[in-house]
Design a protein around this motif. Sequence first.
Motif, PDB file in Angstrom:
ATOM      1  N   GLY A 232       0.788  -1.228   0.000  1.00 57.82           N
ATOM      2  CA  GLY A 232       0.000   0.000   0.000  1.00 57.82           C
ATOM      3  C   GLY A 232       0.817   1.274   0.000  1.00 57.82           C
ATOM      4  O   GLY A 232       1.753   1.428  -0.774  1.00 57.82           O
ATOM      5  N   ILE A 233       0.460   2.160   0.906  1.00 57.08           N
ATOM      6  CA  ILE A 233       1.094   3.476   0.934  1.00 57.08           C
ATOM      7  C   ILE A 233       2.253   3.551   1.925  1.00 57.08           C
ATOM      8  O   ILE A 233       2.754   4.628   2.222  1.00 57.08           O
ATOM      9  CB  ILE A 233       0.063   4.580   1.239  1.00 57.08           C
ATOM     10  N   THR A 234       2.689   2.388   2.424  1.00 59.24           N
ATOM     11  CA  THR A 234       3.836   2.366   3.336  1.00 59.24           C
ATOM     12  C   THR A 234       5.061   2.940   2.625  1.00 59.24           C
ATOM     13  O   THR A 234       5.453   2.459   1.565  1.00 59.24           O
ATOM     14  CB  THR A 234       4.142   0.928   3.799  1.00 59.24           C
ATOM     15  N   PRO A 235       5.685   3.974   3.196  1.00 59.02           N
ATOM     16  CA  PRO A 235       6.843   4.575   2.539  1.00 59.02           C
ATOM     17  C   PRO A 235       8.105   3.730   2.729  1.00 59.02           C
ATOM     18  O   PRO A 235       8.418   3.331   3.852  1.00 59.02           O
ATOM     19  CB  PRO A 235       6.992   5.927   3.234  1.00 59.02           C
ATOM     20  N   PRO A 236       8.826   3.443   1.649  1.00 60.91           N
ATOM     21  CA  PRO A 236      10.091   2.725   1.802  1.00 60.91           C
ATOM     22  C   PRO A 236      11.147   3.655   2.395  1.00 60.91           C
ATOM     23  O   PRO A 236      11.211   4.839   2.050  1.00 60.91           O
ATOM     24  CB  PRO A 236      10.445   2.327   0.366  1.00 60.91           C
TER      25      PRO A 236
ATOM     26  N   GLU B 171      20.493   9.561  -1.732  1.00 62.48           N
ATOM     27  CA  GLU B 171      21.167  10.565  -0.911  1.00 62.48           C
ATOM     28  C   GLU B 171      22.614  10.158  -0.701  1.00 62.48           C
ATOM     29  O   GLU B 171      22.928   8.973  -0.626  1.00 62.48           O
ATOM     30  CB  GLU B 171      20.490  10.709   0.462  1.00 62.48           C
ATOM     31  N   THR B 172      23.478  11.146  -0.585  1.00 58.70           N
ATOM     32  CA  THR B 172      24.891  10.920  -0.311  1.00 58.70           C
ATOM     33  C   THR B 172      25.332  11.941   0.725  1.00 58.70           C
ATOM     34  O   THR B 172      24.897  13.091   0.696  1.00 58.70           O
ATOM     35  CB  THR B 172      25.745  11.090  -1.586  1.00 58.70           C
ATOM     36  N   GLY B 173      26.196  11.500   1.661  1.00 58.91           N
ATOM     37  CA  GLY B 173      26.678  12.432   2.667  1.00 58.91           C
ATOM     38  C   GLY B 173      27.964  11.962   3.312  1.00 58.91           C
ATOM     39  O   GLY B 173      28.362  10.810   3.187  1.00 58.91           O
ATOM     40  N   GLU B 174      28.620  12.896   4.004  1.00 61.11           N
ATOM     41  CA  GLU B 174      29.838  12.596   4.757  1.00 61.11           C
ATOM     42  C   GLU B 174      29.659  13.114   6.169  1.00 61.11           C
ATOM     43  O   GLU B 174      28.914  14.063   6.402  1.00 61.11           O
ATOM     44  CB  GLU B 174      31.046  13.287   4.116  1.00 61.11           C
ATOM     45  N   GLY B 175      30.385  12.514   7.098  1.00 65.25           N
ATOM     46  CA  GLY B 175      30.309  12.960   8.487  1.00 65.25           C
ATOM     47  C   GLY B 175      28.903  12.835   9.033  1.00 65.25           C
ATOM     48  O   GLY B 175      28.222  11.840   8.808  1.00 65.25           O
ATOM     49  N   LEU B 176      28.423  13.856   9.728  1.00 62.58           N
ATOM     50  CA  LEU B 176      27.092  13.817  10.311  1.00 62.58           C
ATOM     51  C   LEU B 176      26.010  13.739   9.243  1.00 62.58           C
ATOM     52  O   LEU B 176      24.949  13.171   9.462  1.00 62.58           O
ATOM     53  CB  LEU B 176      26.856  15.030  11.204  1.00 62.58           C
ATOM     54  N   ALA B 177      26.251  14.316   8.070  1.00 63.66           N
ATOM     55  CA  ALA B 177      25.263  14.285   6.996  1.00 63.66           C
ATOM     56  C   ALA B 177      25.106  12.880   6.416  1.00 63.66           C
ATOM     57  O   ALA B 177      24.153  12.612   5.689  1.00 63.66           O
ATOM     58  CB  ALA B 177      25.647  15.259   5.890  1.00 63.66           C
ATOM     59  N   ALA B 178      26.039  11.980   6.719  1.00 59.95           N
ATOM     60  CA  ALA B 178      25.978  10.627   6.179  1.00 59.95           C
ATOM     61  C   ALA B 178      24.819   9.839   6.748  1.00 59.95           C
ATOM     62  O   ALA B 178      24.335   8.901   6.141  1.00 59.95           O
ATOM     63  CB  ALA B 178      27.285   9.887   6.449  1.00 59.95           C
ATOM     64  N   ALA B 179      24.353  10.208   7.931  1.00 62.87           N
ATOM     65  CA  ALA B 179      23.320   9.429   8.597  1.00 62.87           C
ATOM     66  C   ALA B 179      21.907   9.923   8.259  1.00 62.87           C
ATOM     67  O   ALA B 179      20.961   9.596   8.935  1.00 62.87           O
ATOM     68  CB  ALA B 179      23.527   9.470  10.098  1.00 62.87           C
ATOM     69  N   GLY B 180      21.748  10.685   7.216  1.00 65.38           N
ATOM     70  CA  GLY B 180      20.431  11.215   6.843  1.00 65.38           C
ATOM     71  C   GLY B 180      19.480  10.167   6.337  1.00 65.38           C
ATOM     72  O   GLY B 180      18.288  10.220   6.586  1.00 65.38           O
ATOM     73  N   GLY B 181      19.977   9.198   5.596  1.00 64.45           N
ATOM     74  CA  GLY B 181      19.133   8.130   5.093  1.00 64.45           C
ATOM     75  C   GLY B 181      18.274   8.540   3.913  1.00 64.45           C
ATOM     76  O   GLY B 181      18.331   9.666   3.433  1.00 64.45           O
ATOM     77  N   CYS B 182      17.490   7.599   3.452  1.00 68.86           N
ATOM     78  CA  CYS B 182      16.585   7.806   2.324  1.00 68.86           C
ATOM     79  C   CYS B 182      15.176   7.399   2.717  1.00 68.86           C
ATOM     80  O   CYS B 182      14.967   6.308   3.221  1.00 68.86           O
ATOM     81  CB  CYS B 182      17.012   6.938   1.133  1.00 68.86           C
ATOM     82  N   VAL B 183      14.233   8.262   2.439  1.00 65.04           N
ATOM     83  CA  VAL B 183      12.808   7.966   2.629  1.00 65.04           C
ATOM     84  C   VAL B 183      12.111   8.398   1.348  1.00 65.04           C
ATOM     85  O   VAL B 183      12.287   9.534   0.903  1.00 65.04           O
ATOM     86  CB  VAL B 183      12.215   8.725   3.827  1.00 65.04           C
ATOM     87  N   ALA B 184      11.331   7.489   0.767  1.00 61.99           N
ATOM     88  CA  ALA B 184      10.618   7.798  -0.477  1.00 61.99           C
ATOM     89  C   ALA B 184       9.117   7.687  -0.265  1.00 61.99           C
ATOM     90  O   ALA B 184       8.648   7.131   0.723  1.00 61.99           O
ATOM     91  CB  ALA B 184      11.066   6.838  -1.583  1.00 61.99           C
ATOM     92  N   VAL B 185       8.380   8.199  -1.207  1.00 58.58           N
ATOM     93  CA  VAL B 185       6.926   8.069  -1.219  1.00 58.58           C
ATOM     94  C   VAL B 185       6.588   6.741  -1.880  1.00 58.58           C
ATOM     95  O   VAL B 185       7.232   6.341  -2.860  1.00 58.58           O
ATOM     96  CB  VAL B 185       6.289   9.236  -1.990  1.00 58.58           C
ATOM     97  N   SER B 186       5.598   6.055  -1.374  1.00 58.66           N
ATOM     98  CA  SER B 186       5.175   4.789  -1.969  1.00 58.66           C
ATOM     99  C   SER B 186       4.820   4.991  -3.443  1.00 58.66           C
ATOM    100  O   SER B 186       4.112   5.933  -3.788  1.00 58.66           O
ATOM    101  CB  SER B 186       3.950   4.242  -1.244  1.00 58.66           C
ATOM    102  N   PRO B 187       5.310   4.126  -4.321  1.00 55.50           N
ATOM    103  CA  PRO B 187       4.963   4.246  -5.737  1.00 55.50           C
ATOM    104  C   PRO B 187       3.498   3.891  -6.015  1.00 55.50           C
ATOM    105  O   PRO B 187       2.987   4.166  -7.083  1.00 55.50           O
ATOM    106  CB  PRO B 187       5.901   3.260  -6.440  1.00 55.50           C
ATOM    107  N   ILE B 188       2.815   3.320  -5.033  1.00 54.39           N
ATOM    108  CA  ILE B 188       1.402   2.967  -5.168  1.00 54.39           C
ATOM    109  C   ILE B 188       0.528   4.184  -4.998  1.00 54.39           C
ATOM    110  O   ILE B 188      -0.473   4.358  -5.655  1.00 54.39           O
ATOM    111  CB  ILE B 188       0.993   1.880  -4.154  1.00 54.39           C
ATOM    112  N   GLY B 189       0.892   5.051  -4.022  1.00 55.96           N
ATOM    113  CA  GLY B 189       0.070   6.225  -3.692  1.00 55.96           C
ATOM    114  C   GLY B 189       0.036   7.191  -4.790  1.00 55.96           C
ATOM    115  O   GLY B 189      -0.860   7.870  -5.104  1.00 55.96           O
TER     116      GLY B 189
END
Length: 146
Positions: A96-100, A128-146
Amino acid sequence: MRRSLRTCAVAFTAAGLIFGLSACSEAEKAKEKVEKEAVDQVDKAVNEEYEVTYEVTGSGVDSIQYTVSGGSAMEPKMETVEKPALPWTKTVKLRGITPPSVLPVALDATGAKVSCKIVHKGKTLKEETGEGLAAAGGCVAVSPIG
């Protein structure tokens, strides 16, 4: 003469009510149809499964948290892999609309260099790409179903 006027008035009033009720009935049917179609669309979106692949590359990553099937869209189920070998990939099915989402965690952020990516059917949903503290930002996307 008064009798025929009264008969005409009653006839016009009755005809108006019939046409009015008929129009209301049609409008109500149209409204019900739209509501049913909307509910069907939501049901389909909520129950439809889709597959994504998480990718994490770089260095200095101590763990990776990522969304898996289960839970709800507002509180998705997460799993964690400790001390992952990089590059790391994982394919999961979501509903469903669960965001990856994928979140690399670096305890010593000074040496961390991280890239994360979420891919669905060969298309990158988020990167996303980062170094240092910005490296821990991660990736969150919108569900392709929604």
